[in-house]
Design an enzyme around this catalytic site. Structure first.
Site, mmCIF file in Angstrom:
data_model
loop_
_atom_site.group_PDB
_atom_site.id
_atom_site.type_symbol
_atom_site.label_atom_id
_atom_site.label_comp_id
_atom_site.label_asym_id
_atom_site.label_seq_id
_atom_site.Cartn_x
_atom_site.Cartn_y
_atom_site.Cartn_z
ATOM 1 N N ARG A 1 44.820 -47.708 66.734
ATOM 2 C CA ARG A 1 44.646 -47.742 65.297
ATOM 3 C C ARG A 1 43.197 -47.718 64.836
ATOM 4 O O ARG A 1 42.797 -46.917 64.001
ATOM 5 C CB ARG A 1 45.312 -49.001 64.700
ATOM 6 C CG ARG A 1 46.795 -48.933 64.567
ATOM 7 C CD ARG A 1 47.412 -50.303 64.789
ATOM 8 N NE ARG A 1 47.343 -50.575 66.198
ATOM 9 C CZ ARG A 1 48.272 -50.151 67.071
ATOM 10 N NH1 ARG A 1 49.344 -49.558 66.624
ATOM 11 N NH2 ARG A 1 48.128 -50.343 68.369
ATOM 12 N N THR A 2 42.415 -48.651 65.369
ATOM 13 C CA THR A 2 41.080 -48.885 64.813
ATOM 14 C C THR A 2 40.154 -47.698 65.081
ATOM 15 O O THR A 2 39.428 -47.248 64.189
ATOM 16 C CB THR A 2 40.490 -50.169 65.415
ATOM 17 O OG1 THR A 2 41.484 -51.188 65.329
ATOM 18 C CG2 THR A 2 39.247 -50.604 64.683
ATOM 19 N N LYS B 1 29.082 -45.829 86.955
ATOM 20 C CA LYS B 1 28.141 -45.696 88.085
ATOM 21 C C LYS B 1 27.205 -46.894 88.146
ATOM 22 O O LYS B 1 26.187 -46.858 88.837
ATOM 23 C CB LYS B 1 27.313 -44.424 87.918
ATOM 24 C CG LYS B 1 28.104 -43.154 87.827
ATOM 25 C CD LYS B 1 27.146 -41.976 87.542
ATOM 26 C CE LYS B 1 27.878 -40.760 87.035
ATOM 27 N NZ LYS B 1 26.942 -39.761 86.490
ATOM 28 N N ARG C 1 33.665 -51.524 69.719
ATOM 29 C CA ARG C 1 34.647 -52.533 70.165
ATOM 30 C C ARG C 1 34.251 -52.942 71.582
ATOM 31 O O ARG C 1 33.950 -52.090 72.429
ATOM 32 C CB ARG C 1 36.055 -51.969 70.166
ATOM 33 C CG ARG C 1 37.044 -52.903 70.858
ATOM 34 C CD ARG C 1 38.475 -52.464 70.683
ATOM 35 N NE ARG C 1 38.928 -52.728 69.327
ATOM 36 C CZ ARG C 1 40.206 -52.618 68.959
ATOM 37 N NH1 ARG C 1 41.128 -52.265 69.827
ATOM 38 N NH2 ARG C 1 40.563 -52.864 67.716
ATOM 39 N N HIS D 1 37.364 -59.240 64.006
ATOM 40 C CA HIS D 1 37.895 -57.884 63.802
ATOM 41 C C HIS D 1 37.913 -57.681 62.283
ATOM 42 O O HIS D 1 38.963 -57.668 61.652
ATOM 43 C CB HIS D 1 39.294 -57.783 64.401
ATOM 44 C CG HIS D 1 39.827 -56.388 64.522
ATOM 45 N ND1 HIS D 1 39.274 -55.303 63.870
ATOM 46 C CD2 HIS D 1 40.884 -55.893 65.231
ATOM 47 C CE1 HIS D 1 39.968 -54.226 64.157
ATOM 48 N NE2 HIS D 1 40.940 -54.553 64.988
HETATM 49 N N1 CP Z 1 45.095 -53.729 65.385
HETATM 50 C C1 CP Z 1 44.307 -53.076 66.273
HETATM 51 O O1 CP Z 1 43.122 -53.412 66.440
HETATM 52 O O2 CP Z 1 44.901 -52.046 66.928
HETATM 53 P P1 CP Z 1 44.212 -51.161 68.043
HETATM 54 O O3 CP Z 1 43.900 -52.066 69.201
HETATM 55 O O4 CP Z 1 45.189 -50.088 68.388
HETATM 56 O O5 CP Z 1 42.926 -50.615 67.468
#
Ligand code: CP
Length: 311
Positions: A64-65, A92, A114, A142
């Site tokens: 999603r993100t 590596k 992320r 998040h």
């Molecule tokens: N909710 C969420 O962060 O989904 P993803 O891990 O798919 O990005």
């Protein structure tokens, strides 16, 4: 988009919810709503980021993100430079700090990151000359997810102030829970945490957050119910029962949802583990589930973050 709107944000990076002011959150949500309307009407989606290049740096899996950030960048006319850990030279032995030094030298206009380490987005923000958007770190933050959830509730309930939301399941390992607690604290809502003892957070961070063991007590008076998956990648899995036993005790069914207000809506950040924390009958309930309404809000929220944070 006017320049004065840009000047009104009080921070240079989107790292977490606590560092945002209430006005920042409201501005981001307002901008996201504008983008959502323009996307729906297929009008006036201006290419405000034409000529910009955004680096997506995901060192943890995402559906999603990451896709929402890339789609948002495309909608605003930006190009993407995607760093993929699995095909990168980190395999590596290159360190994360060297990776950042090299990629920063290429001059991205923003970085969406992320990472499993809670310090990573803060570290990157100090090393680079562009805005950093945290797309999820560790169990801690998040922020774009919390903004998606807030926008969904604003649309369905008209406000956050005065609302009560239950956050149920694996709160201990959830960055989504952390950010939603912070956002509800900033905007005047109340949060009920409904968790088994082994998934309970070590401390309750805000006075508007209350702790419960059972759906019966925890969902009473709730306007929204957010379910969380068990984040097995961040825990000792011997602590948790098997999926069927967990569902029996902590899965959301219609019978349990009946403890909340009759018009309470159900949220889930995804990915869902159907039959573990949530039953199909609830996830797919067209009247109670707002889970795919959350999906509709991901691109507009990411568009708002990109166009408000980019210089
Ligand atoms: N909710 C969420 O962060 O989904 P993803 O891990 O798919 O990005």
């Amino acid at each position: 988009m006017s320049e004065d709107h840009k000047l009104r944000l009080s921070v240079s990076h989107l790292l977490d919810i606590p560092s945002l002011s209430r006005e920042d959150i409201e501005l981001l949500l307002h901008r996201a709503l504008q983008h959502k309307r323009h996307l729906a009407e297929k009008t006036d989606v201006t290419q405000t980021l034409a000529g910009k290049v955004i680096l997506t740096l995901f060192a943890e899996n995402s559906t999603r993100t990451k896709s929402a950030a890339i789609m948002a960048a495309h909608r605003l006319g930006a190009k993407i430079l995607d760093w993929d850990e699995k095909t990168s030279s980190s395999q590596k032995g290159e360190t994360f700090s060297d990776t950042i030094r090299y990629l920063s030298a290429f001059g991205p206009d923003a970085i969406v990151i992320r990472h499993k380490d809670y310090n990573a987005p803060y570290y990157v923000a100090k090393q680079v000359k562009c805005p950093v958007i945290n797309a999820g770190d560790s169990w801690r933050a998040h922020p774009t997810q919390a903004l998606v959830d807030a926008l969904t509730l604003m649309e369905l309930k008209g406000r956050i102030e005065g609302l009560t939301m239950a956050i149920c399941g694996d709160v201990a390992h959830s960055r989504v829970a952390q950010c939603n607690m912070a956002l509800f604290h900033k905007l005047g809502g109340t949060v009920h945490l409904v968790t088994p003892d082994y998934l309970r957070p070590e401390k309750i961070p805000y006075p508007n957050v209350k702790l419960f063991n059972s759906f019966e007590e925890g969902l009473k008076g709730c306007d929204a119910v957010m379910m969380l998956r068990i984040q097995k990648e961040r825990m000792d899995q011997s602590l948790i029962p098997d999926d069927a036993a967990y569902f029996n005790e902590y899965g959301l069914t219609h019978d349990r949802l009946a403890f909340a207000k009759p018009d309470a809506v159900v949220l889930h950040p995804g990915p869902m583990n159907r039959g573990v924390e949530i039953a199909d009958e609830v996830a797919d309930d067209p009247h109670r589930s707002a889970i795919f309404h959350q999906a509709d809000n991901r691109v507009p929220v990411n568009m708002a973050a990109l166009d408000l944070f980019l210089p």
